[in-house]
Scaffold this active site. Structure first.
Site, mmCIF file in Angstrom:
data_model
loop_
_atom_site.group_PDB
_atom_site.id
_atom_site.type_symbol
_atom_site.label_atom_id
_atom_site.label_comp_id
_atom_site.label_asym_id
_atom_site.label_seq_id
_atom_site.Cartn_x
_atom_site.Cartn_y
_atom_site.Cartn_z
ATOM 1 C CB ILE A 13 -0.951 0.002 1.215
ATOM 2 C CG1 ILE A 13 -1.732 -1.314 1.287
ATOM 3 C CG2 ILE A 13 -1.918 1.164 1.143
ATOM 4 C CD1 ILE A 13 -2.624 -1.437 2.494
ATOM 5 C CE LYS A 35 14.195 -4.959 10.101
ATOM 6 N NZ LYS A 35 13.511 -5.431 11.329
ATOM 7 C CB THR A 37 10.523 -7.026 6.111
ATOM 8 O OG1 THR A 37 9.294 -6.693 5.440
ATOM 9 C CG2 THR A 37 10.806 -6.005 7.217
ATOM 10 C CB ALA A 80 6.981 1.002 8.099
ATOM 11 C CB ALA A 81 2.778 -2.191 9.791
ATOM 12 C CG ASP A 123 -11.051 -2.953 8.839
ATOM 13 O OD1 ASP A 123 -9.994 -3.599 9.003
ATOM 14 O OD2 ASP A 123 -11.908 -3.253 7.977
ATOM 15 C CD GLU A 124 -7.177 -7.224 10.707
ATOM 16 O OE1 GLU A 124 -6.543 -7.704 11.651
ATOM 17 O OE2 GLU A 124 -7.108 -7.650 9.539
ATOM 18 C CB THR A 161 1.117 -4.525 17.545
ATOM 19 O OG1 THR A 161 0.830 -5.123 16.276
ATOM 20 C CG2 THR A 161 1.658 -5.574 18.506
ATOM 21 N N GLY A 283 -8.844 -17.438 16.396
ATOM 22 C CA GLY A 283 -9.427 -16.124 16.734
ATOM 23 C C GLY A 283 -9.949 -15.358 15.536
HETATM 24 P P1 NAD Z 1 3.159 -4.801 3.615
HETATM 25 O O1 NAD Z 1 3.484 -5.898 4.564
HETATM 26 O O2 NAD Z 1 2.916 -5.101 2.185
HETATM 27 O O3 NAD Z 1 4.328 -3.710 3.640
HETATM 28 C C1 NAD Z 1 4.938 -3.287 4.831
HETATM 29 C C2 NAD Z 1 6.202 -2.514 4.467
HETATM 30 O O4 NAD Z 1 6.807 -2.045 5.689
HETATM 31 C C3 NAD Z 1 7.253 -3.381 3.749
HETATM 32 O O5 NAD Z 1 7.805 -2.661 2.668
HETATM 33 C C4 NAD Z 1 8.306 -3.617 4.835
HETATM 34 O O6 NAD Z 1 9.614 -3.805 4.314
HETATM 35 C C5 NAD Z 1 8.189 -2.348 5.661
HETATM 36 N N1 NAD Z 1 8.643 -2.529 7.046
HETATM 37 C C6 NAD Z 1 8.277 -3.523 7.904
HETATM 38 N N2 NAD Z 1 8.921 -3.353 9.080
HETATM 39 C C7 NAD Z 1 9.676 -2.232 8.965
HETATM 40 C C8 NAD Z 1 10.535 -1.534 9.851
HETATM 41 N N3 NAD Z 1 10.762 -1.972 11.113
HETATM 42 N N4 NAD Z 1 11.148 -0.408 9.417
HETATM 43 C C9 NAD Z 1 10.936 0.042 8.156
HETATM 44 N N5 NAD Z 1 10.145 -0.589 7.265
HETATM 45 C C10 NAD Z 1 9.511 -1.695 7.672
HETATM 46 O O7 NAD Z 1 1.936 -4.033 4.268
HETATM 47 P P2 NAD Z 1 0.677 -3.337 3.575
HETATM 48 O O8 NAD Z 1 -0.372 -4.338 3.377
HETATM 49 O O9 NAD Z 1 1.161 -2.517 2.465
HETATM 50 O O10 NAD Z 1 0.204 -2.388 4.770
HETATM 51 C C11 NAD Z 1 0.758 -1.082 4.929
HETATM 52 C C12 NAD Z 1 0.105 -0.406 6.106
HETATM 53 O O11 NAD Z 1 -1.292 -0.289 5.885
HETATM 54 C C13 NAD Z 1 0.264 -1.139 7.428
HETATM 55 O O12 NAD Z 1 0.465 -0.188 8.443
HETATM 56 C C14 NAD Z 1 -1.053 -1.852 7.615
HETATM 57 O O13 NAD Z 1 -1.343 -2.051 8.978
HETATM 58 C C15 NAD Z 1 -2.004 -0.858 6.988
HETATM 59 N N6 NAD Z 1 -3.249 -1.430 6.438
HETATM 60 C C16 NAD Z 1 -3.203 -2.486 5.584
HETATM 61 C C17 NAD Z 1 -4.379 -2.974 5.024
HETATM 62 C C18 NAD Z 1 -4.382 -4.144 4.044
HETATM 63 O O14 NAD Z 1 -5.443 -4.567 3.622
HETATM 64 N N7 NAD Z 1 -3.235 -4.674 3.650
HETATM 65 C C19 NAD Z 1 -5.600 -2.368 5.362
HETATM 66 C C20 NAD Z 1 -5.608 -1.302 6.260
HETATM 67 C C21 NAD Z 1 -4.419 -0.827 6.777
HETATM 68 O O1 DAU Z 2 -8.902 -5.236 7.427
HETATM 69 C C1 DAU Z 2 -7.644 -4.718 7.132
HETATM 70 C C2 DAU Z 2 -6.600 -5.810 7.239
HETATM 71 O O2 DAU Z 2 -6.772 -6.653 6.098
HETATM 72 C C3 DAU Z 2 -5.176 -5.260 7.303
HETATM 73 O O3 DAU Z 2 -5.015 -4.546 8.485
HETATM 74 C C4 DAU Z 2 -4.151 -6.394 7.231
HETATM 75 O O4 DAU Z 2 -2.837 -5.856 7.156
HETATM 76 C C5 DAU Z 2 -4.424 -7.231 5.993
HETATM 77 O O5 DAU Z 2 -3.535 -8.333 5.954
HETATM 78 C C6 DAU Z 2 -5.871 -7.722 5.995
HETATM 79 O O6 DAU Z 2 -6.084 -8.652 7.070
HETATM 80 P P1 DAU Z 2 -6.921 -10.028 6.866
HETATM 81 O O7 DAU Z 2 -6.467 -10.964 7.903
HETATM 82 O O8 DAU Z 2 -8.371 -9.747 6.731
HETATM 83 O O9 DAU Z 2 -6.368 -10.438 5.391
HETATM 84 P P2 DAU Z 2 -5.910 -11.820 4.754
HETATM 85 O O10 DAU Z 2 -5.625 -11.524 3.315
HETATM 86 O O11 DAU Z 2 -4.848 -12.490 5.524
HETATM 87 O O12 DAU Z 2 -7.221 -12.693 4.841
HETATM 88 C C7 DAU Z 2 -8.468 -12.256 4.307
HETATM 89 C C8 DAU Z 2 -9.517 -13.289 4.679
HETATM 90 O O13 DAU Z 2 -9.261 -14.501 3.940
HETATM 91 C C9 DAU Z 2 -9.500 -13.687 6.131
HETATM 92 O O14 DAU Z 2 -10.831 -13.898 6.566
HETATM 93 C C10 DAU Z 2 -8.724 -14.999 6.161
HETATM 94 C C11 DAU Z 2 -9.061 -15.614 4.822
HETATM 95 N N1 DAU Z 2 -7.997 -16.432 4.201
HETATM 96 C C12 DAU Z 2 -6.738 -15.947 4.133
HETATM 97 C C13 DAU Z 2 -5.750 -16.668 3.503
HETATM 98 C C14 DAU Z 2 -4.322 -16.160 3.432
HETATM 99 C C15 DAU Z 2 -8.343 -17.653 3.602
HETATM 100 O O15 DAU Z 2 -9.522 -18.104 3.635
HETATM 101 N N2 DAU Z 2 -7.372 -18.367 2.977
HETATM 102 C C16 DAU Z 2 -6.084 -17.929 2.890
HETATM 103 O O16 DAU Z 2 -5.235 -18.628 2.285
#
Ligand code: NAD
Ligand code: DAU
Length: 342
Positions: A13, A35, A37, A80-81, A123-124, A161, A283
């Site tokens: 994102i 970082k 990761t 970053a997370a 939203d979690e 967290t 959970g």
């Molecule tokens: P992601 O895991 O794809 O990317 C995380 C990035 O943070 C990576 O580039 C990683 O290298 C970097 N990072 C991790 N630890 C670090 C550290 N200690 N120092 C510097 N960089 C570091 O995550 P994402 O899905 O792109 O999510 C980005 C943000 O949006 C997060 O804060 C997440 O909680 C939030 N968010 C994600 C979703 C979703 O659906 N994925 C929804 C709502 C909010």
């Molecule tokens: O709601 C926002 C969150 O959405 C963000 O804060 C998180 O960073 C992001 O990872 C995401 O969390 P979820 O746990 O909802 O996403 P995930 O893609 O891991 O899973 C989406 C749903 O699909 C969840 O109900 C678990 C289910 N799932 C996931 C995987 C990886 C499956 O059924 N099969 C799978 O293989």
């Protein structure tokens, strides 16, 4: 605004936001602090002008580095997370470090140098909602969606967290006058999402000749939003949001996991039942749903990618065309899931 730090800007994102700003506001200098990761990837930043976008590979818990960068910036947008729930259930430690100590380090630096800070959250933090079929009889909308007044009630090490980091920001606003806003967004999808996550995992499973994996019965509901819409919302909040306020970001995209998986199978020309059901997540949150009316009314934001089928189709095409981007990670991701019977 001249210089912006985007933490986590090489992730899914964060990199989308970096492209959004670089494309639409090319005079802004962007420093990506990441970082790199397993979830970060330099390739996510390809094609950006090198004189305007600089990648600093470093850790947000590195106080000296963070202070130096923040002292030279006008705004910090913090993505970053450690972001994956399943990983947090296996090993919470990096989540506590990055999500809590990392956020603390950033807001302390922003406080010291009086720099505007935007906190990207999820939203979690609100826990989960009952499935619609289990809702008690009541008026439409009452208690059915998350708002910025919903009490925090996180379920997993990841979401707890993130909740803790939000609370740190709120306290820094009140006690120290930190110039901060917070956004809590629902589930993002789109290109460049790591293949550990639900949608890209299933698309790449099909492309790699593996059967997709559904947790439990697939009744859990997620509120999907295209990551481009998340970026435009964060931009609005950074520029026009009221300091101290929280904005929820969502695009009315509620679907249950079984529906989404069957849709992917259909769009990829597979039989609708060509998947395995596997062990459920511990959970496992039942349902997320966002009420984004505050953001829409106060900041005039609207999502553009409201056709989920179209967005999914484009995402499938992206993973199909960009197999070099994900192929090297696939075996390890699947082996790790298999060790957990998932
Ligand atoms: P992601 O895991 O794809 O990317 C995380 C990035 O943070 C990576 O580039 C990683 O290298 C970097 N990072 C991790 N630890 C670090 C550290 N200690 N120092 C510097 N960089 C570091 O995550 P994402 O899905 O792109 O999510 C980005 C943000 O949006 C997060 O804060 C997440 O909680 C939030 N968010 C994600 C979703 C979703 O659906 N994925 C929804 C709502 C909010
Ligand atoms: O709601 C926002 C969150 O959405 C963000 O804060 C998180 O960073 C992001 O990872 C995401 O969390 P979820 O746990 O909802 O996403 P995930 O893609 O891991 O899973 C989406 C749903 O699909 C969840 O109900 C678990 C289910 N799932 C996931 C995987 C990886 C499956 O059924 N099969 C799978 O293989």
């Amino acid at each position: 605004m001249k210089k912006m730090i985007v933490t986590g800007g090489a992730g899914f994102i964060g990199s989308n936001f970096v492209h959004y700003v670089a494309n639409n506001y090319p005079s802004i200098e962007i420093v990506v602090l990441d970082k790199l990761t397993y979830a970060g990837n330099k390739k996510n930043l390809f094609g950006l002008p090198e004189d305007k976008v600089k990648l600093v590979v470093g850790d947000i818990i590195d106080r000296e580095l963070v202070e130096k960068l923040v002292s030279e910036a006008d705004v910090v947008v913090h993505y970053a997370a450690e972001s994956h729930n399943d990983n947090s259930l296996k090993d919470p430690y990096p989540f506590v470090q990055t999500n809590l100590i990392g956020t603390y380090t950033l807001i302390e630096a922003c406080r010291k140098y009086k720099v505007r800070y935007h906190h990207v959250s999820t939203d979690e933090v609100y826990g989960d909602l009952p499935l619609r079929e289990n809702l008690p009889e009541k008026g439409e909308g009452i208690g059915e969606k998350f708002t910025d007044k919903t009490p925090y009630n996180p379920s997993s090490p990841y979401s707890s967290t993130k909740a803790g980091s939000d609370l740190l920001v709120k306290a820094w606003v009140r006690s120290f006058g930190l110039k901060a806003t917070i956004s809590n967004c629902s589930n993002n999808y789109g290109p460049y999402q790591h293949i550990e996550k639900f949608i890209p995992r299933q698309i790449t499973n099909i492309l790699a000749g593996n059967r997709p994996k559904l947790y439990g019965e697939g009744k859990n509901v997620r509120d999907w939003i295209h990551t481009d819409d998340h970026s435009s919302a964060v931009w609005e909040i950074v520029n026009n949001g009221v300091i101290g306020e929280t904005y929820l970001i969502g695009a009315e995209g509620e679907q249950n996991n079984k529906y989404v998986l069957e849709k992917i199978l259909m769009l990829m020309g597979q039989p609708q039942d060509a998947y395995d059901t596997v062990k459920d997540r511990e959970g496992h949150d039942l349902r997320y749903a966002i009420d984004a009316s505050k953001l829409k009314k106060e900041l005039n934001w609207t999502p553009k990618h409201v056709d989920f089928d179209k967005g999914l189709q484009e995402t499938i095409e992206w993973y199909t065309k960009n197999q070099d981007w994900w192929k090297d990670d696939k075996e390890l991701v699947e082996r790790t899931y298999a060790e957990q019977d998932q």
